[in-house]
Write a protein that holds these residues in place. Structure first.
Motif, short mmCIF file in Angstrom:
data_model
loop_
_atom_site.label_atom_id
_atom_site.label_comp_id
_atom_site.label_asym_id
_atom_site.label_seq_id
_atom_site.Cartn_x
_atom_site.Cartn_y
_atom_site.Cartn_z
N LYS A 3 -2.09 26.33 26.10
CA LYS A 3 -2.19 27.45 25.15
C LYS A 3 -1.14 28.49 25.50
N VAL A 4 -0.67 29.17 24.48
CA VAL A 4 0.25 30.29 24.68
C VAL A 4 -0.32 31.51 23.96
N LYS A 5 -0.08 32.66 24.53
CA LYS A 5 -0.50 33.92 23.93
C LYS A 5 0.73 34.54 23.28
N GLN A 19 10.38 34.83 7.63
CA GLN A 19 9.92 35.36 8.90
C GLN A 19 8.58 36.06 8.73
N LYS A 20 8.40 36.80 7.64
CA LYS A 20 7.13 37.45 7.36
C LYS A 20 6.03 36.41 7.20
N ALA A 21 6.33 35.33 6.49
CA ALA A 21 5.35 34.27 6.27
C ALA A 21 4.98 33.58 7.58
N THR A 22 5.93 33.41 8.47
CA THR A 22 5.66 32.80 9.76
C THR A 22 4.75 33.67 10.60
N ILE A 23 4.97 34.98 10.58
CA ILE A 23 4.10 35.92 11.30
C ILE A 23 2.66 35.78 10.79
N VAL A 24 2.50 35.76 9.48
CA VAL A 24 1.16 35.65 8.88
C VAL A 24 0.53 34.30 9.22
N ALA A 25 1.32 33.23 9.19
CA ALA A 25 0.81 31.89 9.47
C ALA A 25 0.31 31.77 10.91
N LEU A 26 0.90 32.53 11.81
CA LEU A 26 0.44 32.52 13.20
C LEU A 26 -0.80 33.40 13.41
N VAL A 37 -2.69 30.31 20.76
CA VAL A 37 -2.51 29.10 19.97
C VAL A 37 -2.13 27.94 20.89
N GLU A 38 -2.41 26.72 20.42
CA GLU A 38 -1.99 25.52 21.14
C GLU A 38 -0.46 25.43 21.08
N ASN A 39 0.12 24.95 22.15
CA ASN A 39 1.58 24.82 22.20
C ASN A 39 2.00 23.46 21.68
N THR A 40 1.94 23.28 20.36
CA THR A 40 2.39 22.04 19.71
C THR A 40 3.86 22.20 19.30
N PRO A 41 4.52 21.12 18.97
CA PRO A 41 5.92 21.24 18.51
C PRO A 41 6.05 22.11 17.27
N GLN A 42 5.07 22.05 16.37
CA GLN A 42 5.12 22.87 15.15
C GLN A 42 5.03 24.35 15.48
N ILE A 43 4.10 24.69 16.34
CA ILE A 43 3.92 26.10 16.75
C ILE A 43 5.14 26.58 17.53
N ALA A 44 5.69 25.72 18.38
CA ALA A 44 6.88 26.10 19.16
C ALA A 44 8.04 26.42 18.23
N GLY A 45 8.19 25.65 17.15
CA GLY A 45 9.25 25.92 16.17
C GLY A 45 9.03 27.24 15.46
N MET A 46 7.77 27.54 15.12
CA MET A 46 7.46 28.82 14.47
C MET A 46 7.78 29.98 15.40
N ILE A 47 7.40 29.83 16.66
CA ILE A 47 7.66 30.90 17.64
C ILE A 47 9.16 31.09 17.84
N ARG A 48 9.91 30.00 17.88
CA ARG A 48 11.36 30.09 18.05
C ARG A 48 12.00 30.82 16.87
#
Length: 59
Positions: A3-5, A19-26, A37-48
């Motif tokens: 998990k990552v905070k 970028q606004k949509a990505t913030i809301v999606a997280l 959130v779980e550190n999945t490849p999809q979440i890692a891409g959103m965070i990047r």
């Protein structure tokens, strides 16, 4: 999975829509709001994509 905070540290004012949509999606949207959130490849891409707006910590 680990998990990552993710904490929003900057505003989304004057940012592109994607970028606004990505913030809301997280699950963020306000400065200093945090989510774990779980550190999945999809979440890692959103965070990047929004790394300049958030702070990331291992949970």
């Amino acid at each position: 999975m680990t998990k990552v905070k993710v904490t929003q540290v900057k505003s989304t004012i004057s940012r592109p829509k994607d970028q606004k949509a990505t913030i809301v999606a997280l699950g963020l949207g306000k400065i200093n709001k945090s989510v774990e959130v779980e550190n999945t490849p999809q979440i890692a891409g959103m965070i990047r994509k929004i790394s300049h707006l958030v702070k990331i910590e291992e949970a």
